[in-house]
Design a protein around this motif. Structure first.
Motif, PDB file in Angstrom:
ATOM      1  N   TRP A  18      36.305  43.623  49.708  1.00 46.21           N
ATOM      2  CA  TRP A  18      36.808  43.779  48.339  1.00 46.21           C
ATOM      3  C   TRP A  18      35.793  43.259  47.331  1.00 46.21           C
ATOM      4  O   TRP A  18      35.523  43.910  46.313  1.00 46.21           O
ATOM      5  N   ALA A  19      35.227  42.085  47.574  1.00 40.47           N
ATOM      6  CA  ALA A  19      34.264  41.507  46.639  1.00 40.47           C
ATOM      7  C   ALA A  19      33.051  42.414  46.467  1.00 40.47           C
ATOM      8  O   ALA A  19      32.551  42.604  45.356  1.00 40.47           O
ATOM      9  N   ILE A  20      32.595  42.980  47.572  1.00 45.14           N
ATOM     10  CA  ILE A  20      31.452  43.893  47.512  1.00 45.14           C
ATOM     11  C   ILE A  20      31.821  45.148  46.741  1.00 45.14           C
ATOM     12  O   ILE A  20      31.036  45.641  45.908  1.00 45.14           O
ATOM     13  N   ASP A  21      33.017  45.668  47.001  1.00 42.91           N
ATOM     14  CA  ASP A  21      33.482  46.844  46.278  1.00 42.91           C
ATOM     15  C   ASP A  21      33.596  46.544  44.790  1.00 42.91           C
ATOM     16  O   ASP A  21      33.244  47.376  43.936  1.00 42.91           O
ATOM     17  N   TRP A  22      34.091  45.357  44.449  1.00 45.09           N
ATOM     18  CA  TRP A  22      34.177  44.958  43.044  1.00 45.09           C
ATOM     19  C   TRP A  22      32.800  45.009  42.383  1.00 45.09           C
ATOM     20  O   TRP A  22      32.636  45.573  41.294  1.00 45.09           O
ATOM     21  N   LEU A  23      31.803  44.428  43.038  1.00 45.14           N
ATOM     22  CA  LEU A  23      30.466  44.398  42.457  1.00 45.14           C
ATOM     23  C   LEU A  23      29.890  45.806  42.310  1.00 45.14           C
ATOM     24  O   LEU A  23      29.271  46.133  41.289  1.00 45.14           O
ATOM     25  N   ARG A  24      30.125  46.642  43.292  1.00 42.98           N
ATOM     26  CA  ARG A  24      29.624  48.025  43.200  1.00 42.98           C
ATOM     27  C   ARG A  24      30.351  48.797  42.097  1.00 42.98           C
ATOM     28  O   ARG A  24      29.726  49.558  41.339  1.00 42.98           O
ATOM     29  N   ARG A  25      31.661  48.609  41.996  1.00 44.32           N
ATOM     30  CA  ARG A  25      32.410  49.271  40.927  1.00 44.32           C
ATOM     31  C   ARG A  25      31.979  48.740  39.554  1.00 44.32           C
ATOM     32  O   ARG A  25      31.929  49.504  38.574  1.00 44.32           O
ATOM     33  N   ALA A 163      46.569  42.249  44.314  1.00 44.45           N
ATOM     34  CA  ALA A 163      46.229  43.424  43.507  1.00 44.45           C
ATOM     35  C   ALA A 163      46.984  43.427  42.190  1.00 44.45           C
ATOM     36  O   ALA A 163      46.450  43.839  41.153  1.00 44.45           O
ATOM     37  N   VAL A 164      48.231  42.956  42.203  1.00 45.56           N
ATOM     38  CA  VAL A 164      49.037  42.878  40.983  1.00 45.56           C
ATOM     39  C   VAL A 164      48.485  41.802  40.056  1.00 45.56           C
ATOM     40  O   VAL A 164      48.434  41.980  38.834  1.00 45.56           O
ATOM     41  N   VAL A 165      48.063  40.685  40.621  1.00 49.03           N
ATOM     42  CA  VAL A 165      47.459  39.604  39.844  1.00 49.03           C
ATOM     43  C   VAL A 165      46.233  40.116  39.096  1.00 49.03           C
ATOM     44  O   VAL A 165      46.061  39.859  37.893  1.00 49.03           O
ATOM     45  N   LEU A 166      45.390  40.850  39.793  1.00 50.88           N
ATOM     46  CA  LEU A 166      44.163  41.338  39.160  1.00 50.88           C
ATOM     47  C   LEU A 166      44.441  42.451  38.162  1.00 50.88           C
ATOM     48  O   LEU A 166      43.750  42.556  37.141  1.00 50.88           O
ATOM     49  N   ALA A 167      45.431  43.268  38.427  1.00 51.87           N
ATOM     50  CA  ALA A 167      45.796  44.312  37.462  1.00 51.87           C
ATOM     51  C   ALA A 167      46.283  43.685  36.160  1.00 51.87           C
ATOM     52  O   ALA A 167      45.935  44.137  35.055  1.00 51.87           O
ATOM     53  N   ALA A 168      47.081  42.629  36.264  1.00 48.66           N
ATOM     54  CA  ALA A 168      47.557  41.931  35.075  1.00 48.66           C
ATOM     55  C   ALA A 168      46.401  41.297  34.317  1.00 48.66           C
ATOM     56  O   ALA A 168      46.357  41.328  33.079  1.00 48.66           O
ATOM     57  N   ALA A 169      45.457  40.730  35.060  1.00 49.15           N
ATOM     58  CA  ALA A 169      44.287  40.128  34.418  1.00 49.15           C
ATOM     59  C   ALA A 169      43.477  41.186  33.666  1.00 49.15           C
ATOM     60  O   ALA A 169      43.028  40.949  32.535  1.00 49.15           O
ATOM     61  N   ALA A 170      43.307  42.338  34.281  1.00 52.35           N
ATOM     62  CA  ALA A 170      42.537  43.402  33.639  1.00 52.35           C
ATOM     63  C   ALA A 170      43.244  43.917  32.392  1.00 52.35           C
ATOM     64  O   ALA A 170      42.613  44.144  31.351  1.00 52.35           O
ATOM     65  N   ASP A 171      44.551  44.102  32.483  1.00 54.28           N
ATOM     66  CA  ASP A 171      45.323  44.548  31.319  1.00 54.28           C
ATOM     67  C   ASP A 171      45.160  43.561  30.160  1.00 54.28           C
ATOM     68  O   ASP A 171      44.951  43.959  29.005  1.00 54.28           O
ATOM     69  N   ARG A 213      38.519  45.022  35.158  1.00 53.02           N
ATOM     70  CA  ARG A 213      39.202  46.240  35.600  1.00 53.02           C
ATOM     71  C   ARG A 213      38.606  46.726  36.922  1.00 53.02           C
ATOM     72  O   ARG A 213      39.340  47.209  37.809  1.00 53.02           O
ATOM     73  N   ALA A 214      37.300  46.577  37.089  1.00 51.42           N
ATOM     74  CA  ALA A 214      36.667  46.962  38.352  1.00 51.42           C
ATOM     75  C   ALA A 214      37.211  46.121  39.502  1.00 51.42           C
ATOM     76  O   ALA A 214      37.421  46.619  40.612  1.00 51.42           O
ATOM     77  N   ALA A 215      37.450  44.822  39.240  1.00 55.61           N
ATOM     78  CA  ALA A 215      38.032  43.961  40.270  1.00 55.61           C
ATOM     79  C   ALA A 215      39.422  44.441  40.648  1.00 55.61           C
ATOM     80  O   ALA A 215      39.786  44.483  41.836  1.00 55.61           O
ATOM     81  N   ALA A 216      40.211  44.814  39.636  1.00 57.15           N
ATOM     82  CA  ALA A 216      41.571  45.294  39.895  1.00 57.15           C
ATOM     83  C   ALA A 216      41.553  46.626  40.641  1.00 57.15           C
ATOM     84  O   ALA A 216      42.360  46.838  41.563  1.00 57.15           O
ATOM     85  N   ASP A 217      40.663  47.514  40.261  1.00 53.07           N
ATOM     86  CA  ASP A 217      40.570  48.808  40.938  1.00 53.07           C
ATOM     87  C   ASP A 217      40.166  48.639  42.402  1.00 53.07           C
ATOM     88  O   ASP A 217      40.684  49.330  43.290  1.00 53.07           O
ATOM     89  N   ALA A 218      39.236  47.712  42.644  1.00 54.25           N
ATOM     90  CA  ALA A 218      38.822  47.448  44.028  1.00 54.25           C
ATOM     91  C   ALA A 218      39.986  46.877  44.836  1.00 54.25           C
ATOM     92  O   ALA A 218      40.177  47.222  46.010  1.00 54.25           O
TER      93      ALA A 218
END
Length: 237
Positions: A18-25, A163-171, A213-218
């Motif tokens: 996930w962390a790697i995907d976040w960085l790539r996104r 995933a919900v935690v990160l979506a809320a953070a991104a919002d 948002r990239a973190a939440a999407d990942a």
């Protein structure tokens, strides 16, 4: 957004993949918005924010193509060192400090649950505060990070999945970035403009919202992959 877990930040924890995907996104979304970030920075700064961030995250992807961090913390620390060495201006030290503090907060954990994500986001925000000497309401990236941390903490307290935690953070970060439009800048180059900065979005807050948002999407992609094809809970992965 309401909690959807069933105890202690339920749902799949987020590992190094996930962390790697976040960085790539993050690299992809920064590249996609490079010109927009340059234009935001040109209005109230020196115009290099998008270019500098794009250079830094491109270098992060190059590092990831050569090595695979074993833990989220290792991924964050690699990103921090790369940003600090490759990115000029204020963005490199600020984002570098954020990722370094996040990496330190999670240590060698193989995967992060909701409370650990909150700890990482809080440490990242506090690192930016310490480095930039900024506070909420001063038209900086803190105006995106602080509401993101608060929203993440509220979701974790409600036992929401990571995933919900990160979506809320991104919002919350996106709303916080928009809320910088009417503010007078109190820090950085934009502070010299006084009221002329009103009506312009802070570029650091805008890029922070993109990266969160990239973190939440990942995380959403990771949760979807687990739901779609992982072993049942308790049988390992």
């Amino acid at each position: 957004m309401t909690g959807s877990g069933n105890g202690n930040g339920s749902g799949p924890v987020l590992d190094a993949a996930w962390a790697i995907d976040w960085l790539r996104r993050s690299a992809a979304v920064v590249a996609e918005n490079r010109v927009a970030l340059i234009e935001l920075d040109r209005a109230i700064g020196d115009g290099d924010h998008g270019e500098n961030l794009d250079r830094g995250f491109t270098a992060i992807v190059a590092k990831l193509d050569q090595e695979t961090p074993a833990t989220p913390g290792a991924a964050f620390k690699m990103a921090a060192m790369t940003l600090k060495s490759k990115v000029g201006g204020a963005a490199g030290p600020l984002y570098g400090t954020a990722f370094l503090r996040a990496g330190t907060a999670v240590g060698d954990a193989a995967a992060l649950d909701a409370p650990m994500l909150v700890a990482a986001l809080t440490a990242a925000r506090d690192g930016v505060v310490a480095r930039g000497k900024a506070a909420s309401g001063e038209k900086t990236m803190i105006d995106a990070w602080t509401p993101a941390v608060d929203a993440a903490a509220a979701e974790a307290a409600a036992d929401s999945a990571p995933a919900v935690v990160l979506a809320a953070a991104a919002d919350a970060a996106e709303a916080g970035a928009i809320a910088t439009d009417p503010l007078i800048a109190r820090k950085g180059r934009a502070s010299y403009l006084g009221e002329r900065a009103i009506g312009h979005r802070d570029p650091g807050a805008a890029s922070s919202a993109l990266i969160l948002r990239a973190a939440a999407d990942a995380a959403a992609a990771s949760a979807g992959a687990v739901a779609g094809g992982a072993a049942p809970a308790g049988t390992g992965s």
